[in-house]
Write a protein that holds these residues in place. Structure first.
Motif, short mmCIF file in Angstrom:
data_model
loop_
_atom_site.label_atom_id
_atom_site.label_comp_id
_atom_site.label_asym_id
_atom_site.label_seq_id
_atom_site.Cartn_x
_atom_site.Cartn_y
_atom_site.Cartn_z
N MET A 8 0.84 -1.20 0.00
CA MET A 8 0.00 0.00 0.00
C MET A 8 0.87 1.25 0.00
N SER A 9 0.38 2.29 -0.68
CA SER A 9 1.08 3.56 -0.69
C SER A 9 0.82 4.30 0.61
N ILE A 10 1.56 5.40 0.81
CA ILE A 10 1.36 6.20 2.02
C ILE A 10 -0.04 6.81 2.05
N LEU A 11 -0.60 7.11 0.85
CA LEU A 11 -1.96 7.63 0.79
C LEU A 11 -2.97 6.58 1.26
N ASP A 12 -2.68 5.32 0.91
CA ASP A 12 -3.56 4.24 1.34
C ASP A 12 -3.56 4.12 2.87
N TYR A 13 -2.39 4.25 3.47
CA TYR A 13 -2.31 4.17 4.93
C TYR A 13 -3.11 5.30 5.59
N PHE A 14 -2.95 6.51 5.06
CA PHE A 14 -3.68 7.64 5.63
C PHE A 14 -5.19 7.46 5.46
N LEU A 15 -5.60 6.98 4.27
CA LEU A 15 -7.01 6.77 4.02
C LEU A 15 -7.57 5.68 4.94
N PHE A 16 -6.79 4.62 5.15
CA PHE A 16 -7.21 3.53 6.02
C PHE A 16 -7.41 4.03 7.45
N LEU A 17 -6.47 4.84 7.93
CA LEU A 17 -6.58 5.39 9.28
C LEU A 17 -7.77 6.33 9.40
N ALA A 18 -8.02 7.11 8.34
CA ALA A 18 -9.16 8.03 8.36
C ALA A 18 -10.47 7.26 8.44
N VAL A 19 -10.60 6.22 7.61
CA VAL A 19 -11.83 5.42 7.62
C VAL A 19 -11.99 4.71 8.96
N LEU A 20 -10.89 4.22 9.50
CA LEU A 20 -10.93 3.53 10.80
C LEU A 20 -11.40 4.48 11.89
N SER A 21 -10.91 5.72 11.87
CA SER A 21 -11.28 6.72 12.87
C SER A 21 -12.76 7.08 12.76
N ILE A 22 -13.22 7.29 11.53
CA ILE A 22 -14.63 7.65 11.32
C ILE A 22 -15.54 6.53 11.82
N LEU A 75 -9.67 14.39 15.91
CA LEU A 75 -9.50 13.17 15.13
C LEU A 75 -10.54 13.06 14.02
N LEU A 76 -11.82 13.22 14.34
CA LEU A 76 -12.86 13.09 13.32
C LEU A 76 -12.75 14.17 12.26
N MET A 77 -12.49 15.40 12.66
CA MET A 77 -12.37 16.49 11.69
C MET A 77 -11.25 16.22 10.71
N THR A 78 -10.08 15.80 11.23
CA THR A 78 -8.95 15.49 10.37
C THR A 78 -9.27 14.33 9.43
N SER A 79 -9.93 13.31 9.96
CA SER A 79 -10.26 12.12 9.17
C SER A 79 -11.25 12.46 8.05
N LEU A 80 -12.26 13.26 8.37
CA LEU A 80 -13.25 13.63 7.36
C LEU A 80 -12.63 14.47 6.26
N ILE A 81 -11.76 15.41 6.63
CA ILE A 81 -11.08 16.24 5.62
C ILE A 81 -10.23 15.37 4.70
N LEU A 82 -9.50 14.43 5.30
CA LEU A 82 -8.64 13.54 4.51
C LEU A 82 -9.47 12.65 3.60
N SER A 83 -10.54 12.08 4.15
CA SER A 83 -11.40 11.19 3.38
C SER A 83 -12.07 11.93 2.22
N ASP A 84 -12.60 13.12 2.50
CA ASP A 84 -13.25 13.91 1.44
C ASP A 84 -12.26 14.33 0.38
N SER A 85 -11.07 14.71 0.81
CA SER A 85 -10.04 15.14 -0.14
C SER A 85 -9.64 13.99 -1.07
N MET A 86 -9.45 12.80 -0.50
CA MET A 86 -9.08 11.64 -1.31
C MET A 86 -10.18 11.29 -2.31
N PHE A 87 -11.43 11.41 -1.89
CA PHE A 87 -12.55 11.13 -2.79
C PHE A 87 -12.55 12.09 -3.98
N VAL A 88 -12.38 13.39 -3.69
CA VAL A 88 -12.38 14.41 -4.75
C VAL A 88 -11.20 14.21 -5.69
#
Length: 413
Positions: free
Chosen positions: A1-15, A310-323
């Motif tokens: 997995m790329s570093i983006l995948d790790y961040f996205l995984f952590l964001a989804v896990l937090s949400i 935590l949730l705010m950071t995760s949502l921003i990351l998740s939304d950004s990755m989706f866009v």
């Protein structure tokens, strides 16, 4: 997995982690609700305590008369409570009410440029100095409590000496005014009072709201009244009560109806004040997180930290990755997986939220079910913008040593 995948995984896990916590609170709150409705109504003691009801009123001419009429109509013994209005620019209407009810214990405290205009905490401290009651009850100027509300609050409080305060439930008076007030109505039922019931069930932990509660005067004086720096004075004083070893109880039979923001601008400013106020409370008490003194409020501290950081950071990351993924700028092998989890999160959110509104007559409708779906897609993003704006504003005020200003919520006819 790329570093983006790790961040996205952590964001989804937090949400999902925070979503699961809210589902657990909902289940516990529903169980608490079922238990409470089966209990007999609390009864006032033979010696009925004298209550001082305080209403801070800054430019509240539109709503104050209706509120006062509701307070004067309580079924609590008429000679055992007084109403104190801490008034700023509502004098004519208040004088009219006083002339209509000259025999009642109605007192108006008029502030001036020296002691007025400094927020709700300051107004309440002013009122406390002239209050005669052994119990203090607080109502906002836009409230129309039910006739039984005060009686239920006081009866519950007097049933247990370990209780410092008892809080009631509040409902949205103008829920049909706009799509925004429909959102707020669901939010109030699900994420405020049902969450209160869940936290009480699991952790014996309730947070005083800004209105519809009663608190012992001697405890208020012992902790020095309300913190004038706190925009979220209700959360702040709750934490100090728990740190003193007292408890707060939730009594859902005590109901008040309050007016909510009908436009996005008013809602945004009000919620930004809430965010700034809660950040202040979090930082003020963060050092107590893993101490014995902070044990009673540990869950709330962790929960607030999770929501606002935590949730705010995760949502921003998740939304950004989706866009970025839709735009073809970035690619993640987990986007498909996260979209499945996102869909599951919507379903979980909708079901758990809908369950909470089944406790209220007239709320279990197809229209509200659609509102709940729309809330997840829209209202949660609105809250994300508010949280980010409030946090930036709080940091700016600290950096430039600015005093936080109390935003006065607009009222409607």
């Amino acid at each position: 997995m790329s570093i983006l995948d790790y961040f996205l995984f952590l964001a989804v896990l937090s949400i999902w982690g925070i979503l699961v916590v809210n589902v657990v609170l909902t289940i516990a709150g529903y169980v608490n609700y079922l238990q409470k409705v089966r209990r007999p109504e609390p009864q006032l003691p033979v010696k009925v305590p004298f209550v001082s009801i305080m209403v801070p009123a800054h430019n509240e001419g539109i709503v104050i008369v209706k509120t006062l009429q509701s307070l004067l109509n309580f079924d609590y013994p008429k000679d055992r409570y007084e109403i104190i209005i801490i008034n700023d620019n509502s004098a004519e209407l208040l004088a009219e009410v006083q002339s209509l009810y000259p025999h009642r214990n109605l007192k108006v405290i008029n502030t001036d440029k020296t002691n007025g205009g400094k927020g709700k905490s300051n107004a309440l401290n002013i009122g406390l100095k002239q209050a005669r009651g052994s119990l203090i009850s607080i109502y906002d100027a836009d409230n129309t409590p039910q006739r039984t509300a005060l009686r239920y609050l006081v009866a519950e409080l007097m049933s247990d000496q370990r209780l410092a305060a008892v809080i009631g439930k509040f409902r949205t008076r103008n829920k049909n005014a706009s799509i925004l007030t429909r959102f707020i109505n669901i939010e109030t039922l699900s994420f405020q009072w049902m969450a209160q019931a869940g936290r009480e069930k699991l952790f014996k932990l309730c947070t005083i709201p800004g209105t519809n509660y009663v608190i012992r005067r001697d405890i208020l004086e012992k902790i020095g009244g309300w913190d004038v720096k706190a925009l979220a004075e209700d959360t702040e004083i709750s934490f100090r009560v728990y740190r003193m070893g007292y408890r707060i109880r939730f009594q859902p039979l005590a109901v008040t109806w309050e007016q909510e923001p009908q436009t996005l601008d008013v809602w945004f400013h009000q919620r930004t004040r809430w965010v700034k106020g809660n950040i202040y409370v979090i930082l003020k008490n963060a050092r107590l997180l893993f101490t014995k003194t902070g044990r009673p409020i540990r869950f709330d501290l962790l929960y607030f930290l999770s929501i606002y950081f935590l949730l705010m950071t995760s949502l921003i990351l998740s939304d950004s990755m989706f866009v970025l993924s839709v735009a073809g700028i970035a690619h993640s092998d987990l986007v498909g997986f996260s979209n499945i989890l996102w869909l599951m999160a919507i379903i979980t959110f909708v079901i758990s939220t809908f369950v909470t509104i089944t406790t209220e007559k007239g709320e279990m409708t197809i229209a509200n079910l659609m509102i709940i779906v729309f809330m997840y897609l829209v209202y949660s993003q609105m809250w994300l913008a508010v949280a980010a704006h409030g946090m930036v504003g709080y940091v700016r005020e600290q950096v430039f040593h600015q005093q936080a200003k109390w935003y006065k919520t607009k009222r409607y006819q």
